[in-house]
Motif scaffolding. Structure first.
Motif, PDB file in Angstrom:
ATOM      1  N   SER A  16       1.728  22.472   2.537  1.00 30.12           N
ATOM      2  CA  SER A  16       0.329  22.857   2.735  1.00 30.12           C
ATOM      3  C   SER A  16      -0.529  21.641   3.080  1.00 30.12           C
ATOM      4  N   LEU A  17      -0.255  20.499   2.428  1.00 31.37           N
ATOM      5  CA  LEU A  17      -0.979  19.265   2.737  1.00 31.37           C
ATOM      6  C   LEU A  17      -0.739  18.856   4.186  1.00 31.37           C
ATOM      7  N   GLY A  18       0.509  18.978   4.645  1.00 31.21           N
ATOM      8  CA  GLY A  18       0.812  18.645   6.033  1.00 31.21           C
ATOM      9  C   GLY A  18       0.059  19.524   7.010  1.00 31.21           C
ATOM     10  N   MET A  19       0.014  20.835   6.726  1.00 30.62           N
ATOM     11  CA  MET A  19      -0.730  21.744   7.594  1.00 30.62           C
ATOM     12  C   MET A  19      -2.216  21.401   7.610  1.00 30.62           C
ATOM     13  N   LEU A  20      -2.743  20.993   6.457  1.00 29.53           N
ATOM     14  CA  LEU A  20      -4.152  20.612   6.376  1.00 29.53           C
ATOM     15  C   LEU A  20      -4.424  19.359   7.204  1.00 29.53           C
ATOM     16  N   ILE A  21      -3.500  18.395   7.167  1.00 28.32           N
ATOM     17  CA  ILE A  21      -3.652  17.185   7.977  1.00 28.32           C
ATOM     18  C   ILE A  21      -3.688  17.538   9.463  1.00 28.32           C
ATOM     19  N   LEU A  22      -2.759  18.382   9.887  1.00 27.80           N
ATOM     20  CA  LEU A  22      -2.710  18.754  11.303  1.00 27.80           C
ATOM     21  C   LEU A  22      -3.961  19.531  11.706  1.00 27.80           C
ATOM     22  N   GLU A  23      -4.437  20.409  10.841  1.00 25.89           N
ATOM     23  CA  GLU A  23      -5.664  21.152  11.128  1.00 25.89           C
ATOM     24  C   GLU A  23      -6.854  20.206  11.263  1.00 25.89           C
ATOM     25  N   THR A  24      -6.919  19.210  10.365  1.00 25.38           N
ATOM     26  CA  THR A  24      -8.028  18.255  10.382  1.00 25.38           C
ATOM     27  C   THR A  24      -7.989  17.377  11.631  1.00 25.38           C
ATOM     28  N   MET A  25      -6.811  17.012  12.073  1.00 20.00           N
ATOM     29  CA  MET A  25      -6.680  16.125  13.227  1.00 20.00           C
ATOM     30  C   MET A  25      -6.837  16.864  14.551  1.00 20.00           C
ATOM     31  N   THR A  26      -6.418  18.115  14.600  1.00 18.26           N
ATOM     32  CA  THR A  26      -6.467  18.859  15.869  1.00 18.26           C
ATOM     33  C   THR A  26      -7.688  19.755  15.990  1.00 18.26           C
ATOM     34  N   GLY A  27      -8.296  20.093  14.847  1.00 20.63           N
ATOM     35  CA  GLY A  27      -9.416  21.022  14.874  1.00 20.63           C
ATOM     36  C   GLY A  27      -8.996  22.451  15.112  1.00 20.63           C
ATOM     37  N   LYS A  28      -7.703  22.737  14.980  1.00 14.62           N
ATOM     38  CA  LYS A  28      -7.184  24.082  15.240  1.00 14.62           C
ATOM     39  C   LYS A  28      -6.747  24.737  13.937  1.00 14.62           C
ATOM     40  N   PHE A  29      -7.002  26.044  13.827  1.00 15.65           N
ATOM     41  CA  PHE A  29      -6.524  26.810  12.679  1.00 15.65           C
ATOM     42  C   PHE A  29      -4.999  26.921  12.739  1.00 15.65           C
TER      43      PHE A  29
ATOM     44  N   GLY B 285       1.577  14.097   8.757  1.00 17.46           N
ATOM     45  CA  GLY B 285       1.415  15.545   8.677  1.00 17.46           C
ATOM     46  C   GLY B 285       2.680  16.277   9.086  1.00 17.46           C
ATOM     47  N   LEU B 286       3.318  15.824  10.157  1.00 17.04           N
ATOM     48  CA  LEU B 286       4.556  16.467  10.612  1.00 17.04           C
ATOM     49  C   LEU B 286       5.676  16.299   9.589  1.00 17.04           C
ATOM     50  N   ASN B 287       5.782  15.116   8.968  1.00 19.44           N
ATOM     51  CA  ASN B 287       6.821  14.897   7.959  1.00 19.44           C
ATOM     52  C   ASN B 287       6.589  15.778   6.733  1.00 19.44           C
ATOM     53  N   CYS B 288       5.320  15.994   6.389  1.00 19.10           N
ATOM     54  CA  CYS B 288       5.015  16.882   5.270  1.00 19.10           C
ATOM     55  C   CYS B 288       5.329  18.341   5.606  1.00 19.10           C
ATOM     56  N   CYS B 289       5.314  18.667   6.905  1.00 17.37           N
ATOM     57  CA  CYS B 289       5.576  20.041   7.349  1.00 17.37           C
ATOM     58  C   CYS B 289       7.044  20.283   7.680  1.00 17.37           C
ATOM     59  N   GLU B 290       7.900  19.335   7.351  1.00 21.80           N
ATOM     60  CA  GLU B 290       9.325  19.498   7.607  1.00 21.80           C
ATOM     61  C   GLU B 290       9.816  20.814   7.001  1.00 21.80           C
ATOM     62  N   ALA B 291      10.433  21.654   7.835  1.00 16.44           N
ATOM     63  CA  ALA B 291      10.847  22.986   7.395  1.00 16.44           C
ATOM     64  C   ALA B 291      11.943  22.925   6.337  1.00 16.44           C
TER      65      ALA B 291
ATOM     66  N   VAL C 210      13.415  21.718   3.113  1.00 18.54           N
ATOM     67  CA  VAL C 210      12.813  21.153   1.903  1.00 18.54           C
ATOM     68  C   VAL C 210      13.454  19.822   1.524  1.00 18.54           C
ATOM     69  N   ASP C 211      14.767  19.706   1.683  1.00 19.72           N
ATOM     70  CA  ASP C 211      15.456  18.474   1.295  1.00 19.72           C
ATOM     71  C   ASP C 211      15.010  17.278   2.131  1.00 19.72           C
ATOM     72  N   LYS C 212      14.589  17.527   3.357  1.00 19.48           N
ATOM     73  CA  LYS C 212      14.147  16.444   4.229  1.00 19.48           C
ATOM     74  C   LYS C 212      12.656  16.153   4.077  1.00 19.48           C
ATOM     75  N   ARG C 213      11.929  17.063   3.506  1.00 21.62           N
ATOM     76  CA  ARG C 213      10.476  16.896   3.366  1.00 21.62           C
ATOM     77  C   ARG C 213      10.177  15.866   2.283  1.00 21.62           C
ATOM     78  N   TRP C 214       9.134  15.066   2.502  1.00 24.68           N
ATOM     79  CA  TRP C 214       8.728  14.094   1.495  1.00 24.68           C
ATOM     80  C   TRP C 214       8.276  14.803   0.221  1.00 24.68           C
ATOM     81  N   ASP C 215       8.430  14.116  -0.917  1.00 26.00           N
ATOM     82  CA  ASP C 215       7.808  14.630  -2.132  1.00 26.00           C
ATOM     83  C   ASP C 215       6.361  14.168  -2.170  1.00 26.00           C
ATOM     84  N   ILE C 216       5.597  14.642  -3.143  1.00 24.93           N
ATOM     85  CA  ILE C 216       4.158  14.392  -3.167  1.00 24.93           C
ATOM     86  C   ILE C 216       3.853  12.908  -3.323  1.00 24.93           C
TER      87      ILE C 216
END
Length: 628
Positions: A521-534, A589-595, A597-603
């Protein structure tokens, strides 16, 4: 020669000091041997000779081999006490057992122990407790398991325990087996999270109500013998004949509804007789109205959540529960008398801005989909959230509980939310539109999220509903997280349908949320903030086209920097000499959005990487007044 003697004396002095420290340690140490501790424990038991080989002639352990009956050993120390089927009785001396620093399991099954449950809270490091098949009786305190974060197995079956099942069980992050059958437990089953338990049995008790969704996958035999339990895997909860108590409750609700209707009629009549007030009301925008009137009209068939505050008795019935001791208190009557602006109406309910007489503006959120949680559980969870204190987490000031609805009260934030500034009217050039402010917002969100992870370790998704509209902005555009920690109290079917955590790839693919779901969710928020897109997953509610914002950004990034202008929000100012750092945050943001789970960063790693992003390239610090 004298120098050599001094050196020797100095060495001897150090040796003497070292020996003195060692001797002092053994002299002052009050530690008992494991044999002494166990013999102390034995003193309070009625053992009928079953523990006759417990004596000082030999230690209880020799390596991994036990020398005393019923003792489990590992590396020469006692890690378990297993005294089953021995006819034991008496008192369980918990104070003695807590001195066994390596004790991880205790089993006293099938003996003759009676009375109330021992104060096992003192044995905080235990992984398993087996007390089935005794004569324990009475209620179990709701908080008895608080802090026992290592517990995996609890067996209390075939006793005479009564009262409600302790709510503290749902706070145990590692609990996998819970056996409570053949007791006298009553009330409703706590709201265990989906997938939390592997083995579970509450058969042959006196439990009532609907089986929580998180336990619906269990075998029906786990719930048999409770005639008033319903819901999957048992028969669906169907309307039943009204009991006398139910008829009384319905009568009270009807009375409240009539009283609310009469109150509205009186208010409308009074307004007609007061032209000055009518004129003042006319000056308020169309989306502003009396808080009480709007609540009455929100849902057909739902009575007003409060009674009239004209009487002292009414005031007692509508008292708000405050979570902040240092806050000025107000009651529901103050909110009812305030004019309220409807800030929004969503899936879970409506949000109001209420201006109190003292000039203080509060936000009141009305939640409609929390009716499966009991009053005690809800109060306990709210008190837990009320203890949170962080500059990027919006405090819950007060709350109101009723079975049909809940109200949460918090401070009003001057700059509303991140959503407003990203997707609202941009013609006025809000400061939130520039890169330094957006970076500061993301850093604050990350810090607040990490704090929630540290303070709410038992929650799989400590926030659970992170999106731009739940990032509020104060007068200086500092972010504050809201709507956090609500996964345990929102009805499961509504949570799965609408909460952001349940839109994650892991839930879509495997029907599970994980400790890394909030990171997505944090990754999606970063991408939304940077792109201005929902993010499209928000708009589509997780259905339809699988292509989302992360996939689109990743595709553009792979195609090369020539296309990056179409990625960054065209309304984002202050980008000069910052493209490199902006790309860093985009990649985070993209690394946080890694589909996967094992490859996604922890918090923790995600927050560390976000903190490393600067406002200007070449590691130059920058603020609104210039380079520093």
């Amino acid at each position: 020669m004298m120098a050599q003697q001094a050196t020797i004396l100095g060495g001897h002095s150090r040796l003497i000091v070292l020996l003195f420290i060692i001797v002092l340690h053994f002299v002052t140490c009050s530690c008992k041997s494991e044999a002494e501790i166990l013999l102390k424990f034995k003193e309070s038991l009625k053992d009928n000779g079953a523990l006759s080989n417990w004596n000082n002639a030999k230690p209880p352990c020799n390596g991994d081999n036990e020398k005393w009956v019923g003792i489990l050993c590992e590396n020469g120390t006692v890690w378990g006490v297993k005294l089953e089927n021995m006819g034991l009785g008496g008192v369980i001396d918990v104070d003695a057992l807590k001195e066994l620093t390596n004790l991880r399991t205790i089993s006293l099954m099938n003996n003759n122990f009676d009375g109330s449950l021992p104060n096992i809270t003192k044995l905080g490091a235990l992984k398993s407790i087996y007390l089935s098949g005794n004569q324990f009786s009475g209620g179990i305190p709701a908080n008895v398991f608080d802090g026992m974060l290592s517990l995996k197995k609890i067996y209390l079956a075939r006793n005479k325990f009564s009262g409600e099942i302790p709510q503290s069980l749902i706070t145990l992050p590692r609990l996998r087996e819970l056996m409570l059958q053949d007791n006298e437990f009553d009330g409703e089953i706590p709201q265990f999270h989906d997938g939390m338990l592997i083995l579970f049995n509450v058969s042959d008790n006196e439990l009532i109500g609907e089986i929580p969704y998180g336990l619906s996958h269990m075998n029906a035999s786990s719930f048999s013998g409770n005639k008033d339990l319903c819901g999957s895997p048992l028969e669906s909860c169907a309307p039943a004949k009204l009991s006398v108590g139910t008829i009384i409750v319905v009568g009270i609700l009807v009375t409240l509804a009539v009283a609310a209707l009469i109150t509205v009629v009186i208010i409308l009549s009074w307004r007609k007789q007061t032209p000055e007030q009518e004129q003042a009301t006319a000056s308020i925008p169309n989306n502003r109205k009396a808080f009480s009137t709007d609540l009455d009209k929100m849902e057909q068939g739902t009575a007003s959540p409060v009674k009239s505050t004209n009487s002292k008795k009414g005031d007692n019935n509508v008292k708000l529960t405050f979570l902040q001791d240092d806050r000025e208190k107000f009651n529901m009557g103050d909110l009812l008398r305030a004019s309220a602006e409807i800030l929004g109406s969503g899936i879970f309910g409506s949000t109001y801005k209420a201006a109190l007489n003292a000039g203080k503006a509060m936000v009141v959120k009305r939640f409609r989909h929390m009716n499966n949680v009991g009053k005690e559980e809800f109060h306990e969870h709210m008190r837990r959230l009320g203890r949170l204190n962080h500059q990027n987490v919006l405090p819950i000031v007060a709350f109101y509980y009723r079975k049909e609805e809940k109200l949460l009260v918090s401070d009003y934030m001057e700059n509303i939310s991140l959503t407003v500034h990203l997707h609202g009217n941009t013609s006025r050039g809000h400061p939130c539109q520039d890169w330094p402010t957006r970076l500061n917002i993301i850093k604050g969100v990350a810090k607040g999220l990490l704090y929630l992870y540290n303070e709410l370790p038992s929650l799989v998704a400590p926030h659970g509903h992170l999106k731009s509209s739940n990032v509020l902005l104060d007068g200086s555009f500092n972010p504050l997280l809201t709507d956090y920690g609500l996964v345990p109290v929102v009805n499961q079917d509504q949570a799965q349908e609408h909460m952001i955590a349940y839109k994650s790839p892991e839930y879509k693919n495997n029907g599970r949320i994980t400790k890394k779901t909030d990171v997505w969710s944090l990754g999606m928020l970063i991408l939304e903030t940077m792109t201005g897109k929902f993010p499209s997953s928000f708009l589509q509610q997780g259905k339809g086209n699988d292509a989302d914002l992360a996939s689109w950004v990743e595709t553009v990034v792979k195609e090369g920097n020539d296309d990056m202008d179409q990625v960054f929000d065209k309304n984002m100012g202050g980008k000069e000499k910052s493209e490199g750092e902006m790309m860093k945050l985009l990649q985070i943001g993209l690394n946080c959005c890694e589909a996967e789970v094992d490859k996604r960063w922890d918090i923790k790693e995600a927050v560390e990487r976000i903190e490393q992003v600067k406002e200007k390239d070449n590691d130059q610090e920058y603020n609104s007044t210039g380079f520093v």
